[in-house]
Scaffold this motif. Structure first.
Motif, PDB file in Angstrom:
ATOM      1  N   THR A 214      -4.161 -14.371  42.647  1.00 54.99           N
ATOM      2  CA  THR A 214      -4.321 -13.881  41.279  1.00 54.99           C
ATOM      3  C   THR A 214      -4.725 -12.409  41.287  1.00 54.99           C
ATOM      4  OG1 THR A 214      -4.996 -16.049  40.468  1.00 54.99           O
ATOM      5  CG2 THR A 214      -5.623 -14.158  39.130  1.00 54.99           C
ATOM      6  N   PRO A 215      -4.103 -11.554  40.448  1.00 55.58           N
ATOM      7  CA  PRO A 215      -4.534 -10.158  40.358  1.00 55.58           C
ATOM      8  C   PRO A 215      -5.983 -10.056  39.879  1.00 55.58           C
ATOM      9  CG  PRO A 215      -2.355 -10.430  39.388  1.00 55.58           C
ATOM     10  CD  PRO A 215      -2.884 -11.812  39.641  1.00 55.58           C
ATOM     11  N   LEU A 216      -6.785  -9.246  40.579  1.00 58.50           N
ATOM     12  CA  LEU A 216      -8.201  -9.083  40.237  1.00 58.50           C
ATOM     13  C   LEU A 216      -8.508  -7.745  39.576  1.00 58.50           C
ATOM     14  CD1 LEU A 216      -9.882 -10.454  43.500  1.00 58.50           C
ATOM     15  CD2 LEU A 216      -9.375 -11.695  41.393  1.00 58.50           C
ATOM     16  N   ALA A 217      -7.862  -6.685  40.045  1.00 51.17           N
ATOM     17  CA  ALA A 217      -8.187  -5.349  39.539  1.00 51.17           C
ATOM     18  C   ALA A 217      -7.042  -4.400  39.854  1.00 51.17           C
ATOM     19  CB  ALA A 217      -9.482  -4.844  40.160  1.00 51.17           C
ATOM     20  N   ARG A 218      -7.080  -3.216  39.219  1.00 47.35           N
ATOM     21  CA  ARG A 218      -6.087  -2.183  39.499  1.00 47.35           C
ATOM     22  C   ARG A 218      -6.792  -0.906  39.909  1.00 47.35           C
ATOM     23  NH1 ARG A 218      -3.234  -4.617  34.922  1.00 47.35           N
ATOM     24  NH2 ARG A 218      -1.413  -5.690  35.757  1.00 47.35           N
ATOM     25  N   ILE A 219      -6.144  -0.185  40.849  1.00 43.12           N
ATOM     26  CA  ILE A 219      -6.701   1.054  41.390  1.00 43.12           C
ATOM     27  C   ILE A 219      -5.706   2.180  41.191  1.00 43.12           C
ATOM     28  CG2 ILE A 219      -7.466   2.234  43.492  1.00 43.12           C
ATOM     29  CD1 ILE A 219      -8.387  -0.445  44.560  1.00 43.12           C
TER      30      ILE A 219
END
Length: 350
Positions: free
Chosen positions: A82-87
């Motif tokens: 699952t995607p958690l965060a974006r950088i």
């Protein structure tokens, strides 16, 4: 920047995902964020902590940049992948298309016992969860063999380039054109990866096979791929592999030429969606269109695909693209422009 454009921009950034967990656990709970939106992060920083039945797991960033957005709240139970965060890395190449996987879990060397347990769990999960299909083809290596002999004859230093380097690069280049074989199947469906990290199958003591990643394989030269492969073999057989090296691959390749097998029919390493196998290159009689028989250097190649993501028709085209690259090895040395994508993020014509 408008709200719509801001959303579209954020969707192009590298995505940190829920990492694979110990054994065959499929879910975990994000218990704490250690980095907040707006914080600067460096490669190797711990950005979050995930808890599961196997205990806590630190989530590491693999890019330098600014953490832009949390996608999951604390104390939320979520599936692996699952995607958690974006950088935001500030790099144009990371602002081109969504799907970049940027997840590193706790860096730690794995013992042979841990490698064996993890490999057995992954294969059991593969047989249980993934609806496999298998395809095979025979590839003529006449031109690849001649090209390789010429290349090695002109080298003035370093080890000779092996045929396996061409196999690995051919898969890395071909998968750019067939993105449905490069990525992960998670609880939310297929998640393509913008990066190509080819996992290479390596046999170690005890009959165990591991498949650590050659990162950004599509961007590396044949010499770099060969050097990375040798280094991974040394690390694997000396017990110096890190967890992230086994969790990063977006597709796996098994080159078992040194084992003398004719062909390879493998199982997919979850959450990946494809595995390509190459047997031992060998001389075989080939019938030409005019009825004559010639002896050619050939290799049997195979594909294990995930029916949830692709099918035999697309798989056959993928194998044919790999064959075409090996029959025209000069293409493996050429610089390739970025794949053209539609607004939906799909590569056109695939």
């Amino acid at each position: 920047m408008s709200r719509t454009r801001d959303l579209q921009w954020s969707l192009t950034l590298p995505t940190v995902r829920m990492p694979p967990l110990a054994s065959d656990l499929e879910t975990g709970k994000l218990v704490r964020w250690l980095k907040q939106p707006g914080d600067m992060v460096s490669e190797g920083d711990i950005i979050a902590v995930v808890d599961s039945a196997a205990g806590p797991t630190d989530v590491f960033a693999s890019h330098d940049g600014v953490l832009i957005q949390h996608l999951v709240q604390e104390n939320t139970r979520i599936p692996v992948g699952t995607p958690l965060a974006r950088i935001d890395t500030g790099e144009p190449e990371h602002n081109a298309a969504p799907g970049d996987v940027s997840v590193f879990v706790a860096s730690a060397r794995l013992s042979v016992a841990e490698l064996s347990h993890n490999a057995a769990s992954a294969l059991a999960r593969s047989q249980k969860e993934i609806p496999h299909y298998h395809l095979g083809t025979r590839i003529t290596l006449r031109r690849a063999g001649r090209w390789l002999d010429d290349f090695n004859s002109r080298r003035t230093s370093g080890e000779a380039l092996p045929m396996s380097a061409l196999f690995l690069k051919a898969v890395a280049v071909a998968v750019e054109d067939f993105p449905r074989f490069n990525g992960f199947h998670t609880g939310k469906g297929f998640e393509p990866s913008e990066d190509v990290h080819v996992g290479v199958s390596i046999a170690i003591s005890g009959g165990i096979t591991v498949a650590p990643a050659i990162h950004h394989s599509n961007r590396k030269s044949l010499v770099e791929i060969s050097a990375d492969h040798r280094e991974l073999v040394q690390q694997a057989r000396s017990g110096n592999l890190e967890k992230y090296q086994l969790e990063d691959p977006t597709i796996t390749v098994a080159c078992l030429g040194e084992r003398g097998v004719a062909s390879v029919h493998g199982l997919i390493f979850p959450p990946q969606v494809a595995m390509v196998g190459f047997g031992t290159p060998h001389l075989a009689p080939i019938a030409r269109a005019d009825g004559s028989i010639v002896t050619e250097l050939i290799v049997d190649a195979s594909l294990a695909g995930d029916h949830r993501v692709s099918g035999p028709h697309r798989g056959s085209r993928f194998l044919n693209r790999i064959a075409s690259l090996l029959q025209n090895p000069e293409e493996l040395c050429a610089s390739r422009p970025p794949a053209k994508r539609s607004a939906s993020g799909q590569i056109r014509g695939v």
